[in-house]
Design a protein around this motif. Structure first.
Motif, short mmCIF file in Angstrom:
data_model
loop_
_atom_site.label_atom_id
_atom_site.label_comp_id
_atom_site.label_asym_id
_atom_site.label_seq_id
_atom_site.Cartn_x
_atom_site.Cartn_y
_atom_site.Cartn_z
N GLY A 76 2.56 -0.40 3.53
CA GLY A 76 1.61 -0.99 4.37
C GLY A 76 2.31 -2.14 3.32
O GLY A 76 2.84 -1.95 2.02
N ARG B 253 6.81 -1.24 4.15
CA ARG B 253 6.24 -0.22 4.53
C ARG B 253 7.97 0.35 4.89
O ARG B 253 8.66 0.17 6.11
CB ARG B 253 5.67 -0.88 5.76
N ARG C 107 1.12 -0.77 0.01
CA ARG C 107 -0.39 0.19 -0.04
C ARG C 107 0.65 1.36 -0.28
O ARG C 107 1.77 1.34 -0.03
CB ARG C 107 -1.05 -0.44 1.44
#
Length: 157
Positions: A87, A91, A66
């Motif tokens: 994410g 990360r 993410r």
């Protein structure tokens, strides 16, 4: 850890920038990207869930993360795409694309990855180095090569 990968493109930087800044279109443009889901938009910043395939011989390893992403063309001599991974295994990775004109004509596109991830037992350097060599460089290299092909085709027509 900081790594850099780049490619020269025989097209204006604006063409590359316009192609690459729409991350929602990446699965349509980049064969190794499987899906990009926009989770939120706030002004010119998007938060997206992204997934790609890392080919290894005849098979592909799915990878996902993410990221918060935005583009910045305020300096035409260094147009930037920015990604901060929020994410997944990467990360904390900070990614900056630099799209700059070459003196001989055309454009250089460089992707700089800054990644620090301290894991128990193995410390802070091994995991980022493995991620860079096994996943970041192969995926970023394919991404750059594809955007090069698309940008050069766009200006030759």
């Amino acid at each position: 850890m900081r790594s850099r990968i780049d490619i020269d493109v025989d097209a204006p930087g604006e063409v590359v920038f316009d192609l690459a800044r729409d991350v929602a279109a990446w699965p349509r443009l980049l064969p190794h990207y499987r899906k990009v889901t926009i989770l939120s938009r706030s002004g010119h910043v998007v938060v997206a869930r992204m997934s790609a395939m890392r080919p290894v011989g005849p098979i592909g390893i799915p990878v996902g993360w993410r990221a918060r992403a935005w583009s910045d063309a305020s300096d035409p001599s260094d147009m930037q795409l920015r990604f901060v991974h929020t994410g997944g295994p990467t990360r904390g990775m900070d990614v900056t694309w630099h799209i700059t004109a070459r003196e001989a004509g055309g454009t250089n596109v460089a992707i700089v990855h800054d990644f620090v991830r301290r894991l128990p037992v193995i410390g802070g350097e091994l995991f980022p180095r493995l991620v860079d060599r096994l996943f970041v460089r192969p995926i970023a290299g394919r991404t750059l090569a594809t955007f090069k092909r698309l940008a050069e085709a766009r200006v030759s027509t």
